[in-house]
Design a protein around this motif. Structure first.
Motif, PDB file in Angstrom:
ATOM      1  N   GLY A   1      53.225 -34.297 -29.870  1.00 49.10           N
ATOM      2  CA  GLY A   1      54.639 -34.015 -29.636  1.00 49.10           C
ATOM      3  C   GLY A   1      55.152 -32.770 -30.324  1.00 49.10           C
ATOM      4  N   LEU A   2      54.261 -31.896 -30.736  1.00 42.88           N
ATOM      5  CA  LEU A   2      54.678 -30.681 -31.446  1.00 42.88           C
ATOM      6  C   LEU A   2      55.008 -29.529 -30.506  1.00 42.88           C
ATOM      7  N   ILE A   3      54.703 -29.691 -29.222  1.00 44.96           N
ATOM      8  CA  ILE A   3      55.037 -28.675 -28.222  1.00 44.96           C
ATOM      9  C   ILE A   3      55.970 -29.342 -27.226  1.00 44.96           C
ATOM     10  N   ALA A   4      57.223 -28.962 -27.243  1.00 48.44           N
ATOM     11  CA  ALA A   4      58.232 -29.641 -26.438  1.00 48.44           C
ATOM     12  C   ALA A   4      58.239 -29.203 -24.973  1.00 48.44           C
ATOM     13  N   HIS A   5      58.114 -27.917 -24.719  1.00 47.45           N
ATOM     14  CA  HIS A   5      58.215 -27.403 -23.347  1.00 47.45           C
ATOM     15  C   HIS A   5      57.047 -26.454 -23.058  1.00 47.45           C
ATOM     16  N   PRO A   6      55.895 -26.991 -22.678  1.00 51.06           N
ATOM     17  CA  PRO A   6      54.720 -26.148 -22.464  1.00 51.06           C
ATOM     18  C   PRO A   6      54.732 -25.376 -21.157  1.00 51.06           C
ATOM     19  N   GLY A   7      55.604 -25.698 -20.274  1.00 46.47           N
ATOM     20  CA  GLY A   7      55.635 -25.055 -18.967  1.00 46.47           C
ATOM     21  C   GLY A   7      55.006 -25.971 -17.926  1.00 46.47           C
ATOM     22  N   GLU A   8      55.601 -25.966 -16.760  1.00 46.31           N
ATOM     23  CA  GLU A   8      55.163 -26.865 -15.704  1.00 46.31           C
ATOM     24  C   GLU A   8      53.733 -26.595 -15.262  1.00 46.31           C
ATOM     25  N   SER A   9      53.300 -25.351 -15.292  1.00 45.98           N
ATOM     26  CA  SER A   9      51.944 -25.033 -14.835  1.00 45.98           C
ATOM     27  C   SER A   9      50.888 -25.651 -15.756  1.00 45.98           C
ATOM     28  N   LYS A  10      51.142 -25.644 -17.055  1.00 46.33           N
ATOM     29  CA  LYS A  10      50.179 -26.252 -17.987  1.00 46.33           C
ATOM     30  C   LYS A  10      50.163 -27.768 -17.852  1.00 46.33           C
ATOM     31  N   VAL A  11      51.325 -28.364 -17.657  1.00 42.12           N
ATOM     32  CA  VAL A  11      51.401 -29.808 -17.468  1.00 42.12           C
ATOM     33  C   VAL A  11      50.660 -30.192 -16.184  1.00 42.12           C
TER      34      VAL A  11
ATOM     35  N   ILE B   1      39.143 -34.604 -26.430  1.00 43.73           N
ATOM     36  CA  ILE B   1      39.993 -33.407 -26.331  1.00 43.73           C
ATOM     37  C   ILE B   1      39.132 -32.212 -25.946  1.00 43.73           C
ATOM     38  N   ARG B   2      37.923 -32.166 -26.458  1.00 42.86           N
ATOM     39  CA  ARG B   2      37.006 -31.067 -26.123  1.00 42.86           C
ATOM     40  C   ARG B   2      36.733 -31.038 -24.616  1.00 42.86           C
ATOM     41  N   ALA B   3      36.476 -32.216 -24.020  1.00 44.97           N
ATOM     42  CA  ALA B   3      36.213 -32.283 -22.578  1.00 44.97           C
ATOM     43  C   ALA B   3      37.445 -31.869 -21.773  1.00 44.97           C
ATOM     44  N   LEU B   4      38.626 -32.311 -22.224  1.00 41.43           N
ATOM     45  CA  LEU B   4      39.858 -31.926 -21.533  1.00 41.43           C
ATOM     46  C   LEU B   4      40.094 -30.424 -21.664  1.00 41.43           C
ATOM     47  N   ALA B   5      39.786 -29.877 -22.820  1.00 44.25           N
ATOM     48  CA  ALA B   5      39.918 -28.431 -23.023  1.00 44.25           C
ATOM     49  C   ALA B   5      38.997 -27.672 -22.070  1.00 44.25           C
ATOM     50  N   LEU B   6      37.782 -28.149 -21.895  1.00 40.46           N
ATOM     51  CA  LEU B   6      36.847 -27.498 -20.970  1.00 40.46           C
ATOM     52  C   LEU B   6      37.340 -27.583 -19.530  1.00 40.46           C
ATOM     53  N   ARG B   7      37.912 -28.714 -19.151  1.00 38.10           N
ATOM     54  CA  ARG B   7      38.414 -28.891 -17.786  1.00 38.10           C
ATOM     55  C   ARG B   7      39.643 -28.039 -17.499  1.00 38.10           C
ATOM     56  N   THR B   8      40.477 -27.835 -18.514  1.00 36.18           N
ATOM     57  CA  THR B   8      41.738 -27.125 -18.308  1.00 36.18           C
ATOM     58  C   THR B   8      41.687 -25.651 -18.692  1.00 36.18           C
ATOM     59  N   GLY B   9      40.777 -25.303 -19.585  1.00 35.00           N
ATOM     60  CA  GLY B   9      40.754 -23.945 -20.109  1.00 35.00           C
ATOM     61  C   GLY B   9      41.751 -23.746 -21.239  1.00 35.00           C
ATOM     62  N   LEU B  10      42.409 -24.833 -21.659  1.00 41.35           N
ATOM     63  CA  LEU B  10      43.371 -24.759 -22.764  1.00 41.35           C
ATOM     64  C   LEU B  10      42.659 -25.027 -24.082  1.00 41.35           C
ATOM     65  N   ASN B  11      43.191 -24.500 -25.141  1.00 44.14           N
ATOM     66  CA  ASN B  11      42.638 -24.646 -26.482  1.00 44.14           C
ATOM     67  C   ASN B  11      42.741 -26.089 -26.967  1.00 44.14           C
ATOM     68  N   ARG B  12      41.713 -26.580 -27.663  1.00 42.60           N
ATOM     69  CA  ARG B  12      41.731 -27.947 -28.198  1.00 42.60           C
ATOM     70  C   ARG B  12      42.893 -28.180 -29.146  1.00 42.60           C
ATOM     71  N   GLY B  13      43.176 -27.219 -30.000  1.00 40.87           N
ATOM     72  CA  GLY B  13      44.296 -27.338 -30.933  1.00 40.87           C
ATOM     73  C   GLY B  13      45.625 -27.451 -30.205  1.00 40.87           C
ATOM     74  N   TYR B  14      45.757 -26.682 -29.140  1.00 44.74           N
ATOM     75  CA  TYR B  14      46.975 -26.729 -28.324  1.00 44.74           C
ATOM     76  C   TYR B  14      47.138 -28.121 -27.720  1.00 44.74           C
ATOM     77  N   LEU B  15      46.063 -28.664 -27.149  1.00 41.00           N
ATOM     78  CA  LEU B  15      46.112 -29.998 -26.554  1.00 41.00           C
ATOM     79  C   LEU B  15      46.435 -31.062 -27.602  1.00 41.00           C
ATOM     80  N   SER B  16      45.874 -30.922 -28.782  1.00 46.31           N
ATOM     81  CA  SER B  16      46.146 -31.857 -29.866  1.00 46.31           C
ATOM     82  C   SER B  16      47.622 -31.817 -30.262  1.00 46.31           C
ATOM     83  N   ARG B  17      48.172 -30.604 -30.397  1.00 48.93           N
ATOM     84  CA  ARG B  17      49.597 -30.463 -30.744  1.00 48.93           C
ATOM     85  C   ARG B  17      50.479 -31.036 -29.641  1.00 48.93           C
ATOM     86  N   LEU B  18      50.071 -30.854 -28.396  1.00 46.70           N
ATOM     87  CA  LEU B  18      50.815 -31.397 -27.266  1.00 46.70           C
ATOM     88  C   LEU B  18      50.852 -32.927 -27.330  1.00 46.70           C
TER      89      LEU B  18
END
Length: 83
Positions: free
Chosen positions: A52-62, A32-49
Protein backbone atom coordinates in the motif's frame (compact mmCIF):
# COMPACT_ATOMS: atom_id res chain seq x y z
CA UNK A 1 -12.70 19.32 -26.47
CA UNK A 2 -9.30 18.63 -24.89
CA UNK A 3 -10.49 19.92 -21.51
CA UNK A 4 -13.41 17.49 -21.43
CA UNK A 5 -11.10 14.58 -22.28
CA UNK A 6 -8.72 15.59 -19.48
CA UNK A 7 -11.64 15.84 -17.08
CA UNK A 8 -12.77 12.32 -18.01
CA UNK A 9 -9.27 10.89 -17.49
CA UNK A 10 -8.89 12.58 -14.13
CA UNK A 11 -12.41 12.03 -12.83
CA UNK A 12 -11.79 8.43 -11.74
CA UNK A 13 -8.71 7.20 -9.90
CA UNK A 14 -7.70 3.56 -9.80
CA UNK A 15 -6.23 2.57 -6.48
CA UNK A 16 -4.60 -0.83 -6.21
CA UNK A 17 -5.73 -3.16 -3.46
CA UNK A 18 -2.41 -4.52 -2.21
CA UNK A 19 -4.04 -7.19 -0.04
CA UNK A 20 -6.00 -8.50 -3.04
CA UNK A 21 -2.92 -8.49 -5.26
CA UNK A 22 -0.96 -10.45 -2.65
CA UNK A 23 -3.83 -12.89 -2.00
CA UNK A 24 -4.36 -13.63 -5.69
CA UNK A 25 -0.62 -13.90 -6.33
CA UNK A 26 -0.25 -16.32 -3.41
CA UNK A 27 -3.30 -18.36 -4.45
CA UNK A 28 -1.82 -18.71 -7.92
CA UNK A 29 1.49 -19.73 -6.34
CA UNK A 30 3.35 -16.84 -7.93
CA UNK A 31 6.34 -15.31 -6.22
CA UNK A 32 6.99 -11.59 -6.52
CA UNK A 33 9.97 -12.54 -8.68
CA UNK A 34 7.70 -14.51 -11.06
CA UNK A 35 5.20 -11.65 -11.22
CA UNK A 36 8.05 -9.23 -11.91
CA UNK A 37 9.21 -11.41 -14.81
CA UNK A 38 5.68 -11.59 -16.23
CA UNK A 39 5.07 -7.85 -15.97
CA UNK A 40 8.52 -6.38 -16.49
CA UNK A 41 8.03 -4.37 -13.28
CA UNK A 42 10.64 -4.22 -10.53
CA UNK A 43 10.22 -6.62 -7.57
CA UNK A 44 10.64 -3.78 -5.08
CA UNK A 45 7.95 -1.78 -6.87
CA UNK A 46 5.54 -4.74 -6.72
CA UNK A 47 6.32 -5.26 -3.04
CA UNK A 48 5.63 -1.58 -2.26
CA UNK A 49 2.40 -1.80 -4.25
CA UNK A 50 1.24 -4.82 -2.22
CA UNK A 51 2.07 -3.02 1.03
CA UNK A 52 0.00 0.00 0.00
CA UNK A 53 2.95 2.36 -0.35
CA UNK A 54 2.08 3.29 -3.94
CA UNK A 55 -1.36 4.88 -4.08
CA UNK A 56 -1.80 5.67 -7.79
CA UNK A 57 0.46 3.56 -10.02
CA UNK A 58 -1.42 4.32 -13.21
CA UNK A 59 -4.06 2.29 -14.96
CA UNK A 60 -1.62 0.74 -17.43
CA UNK A 61 0.49 -0.82 -14.66
CA UNK A 62 -2.58 -2.11 -12.85
CA UNK A 63 -3.85 -3.62 -16.12
CA UNK A 64 -0.45 -5.21 -16.70
CA UNK A 65 -0.46 -6.83 -13.25
CA UNK A 66 -4.04 -8.05 -13.67
CA UNK A 67 -3.26 -9.55 -17.08
CA UNK A 68 -0.15 -11.27 -15.72
CA UNK A 69 -2.25 -12.87 -12.97
CA UNK A 70 -5.14 -13.59 -15.38
CA UNK A 71 -7.75 -11.63 -13.40
CA UNK A 72 -9.82 -8.54 -14.13
CA UNK A 73 -8.50 -5.16 -13.03
CA UNK A 74 -11.52 -4.78 -10.75
CA UNK A 75 -10.31 -7.85 -8.81
CA UNK A 76 -7.20 -5.95 -7.71
CA UNK A 77 -8.42 -2.35 -7.40
CA UNK A 78 -10.64 0.05 -5.56
CA UNK A 79 -12.19 2.74 -7.72
CA UNK A 80 -12.44 6.13 -6.08
CA UNK A 81 -14.16 9.26 -7.23
CA UNK A 82 -12.82 12.65 -6.20
CA UNK A 83 -14.67 14.34 -3.38
Amino acid sequence: MLASRELTCQSLHVTPNGDAIRAIRTAKQLSIRALALRTGLNRGYLSRLERGLIAHPGESKVALIAAAMQVSTSAITHKETPT
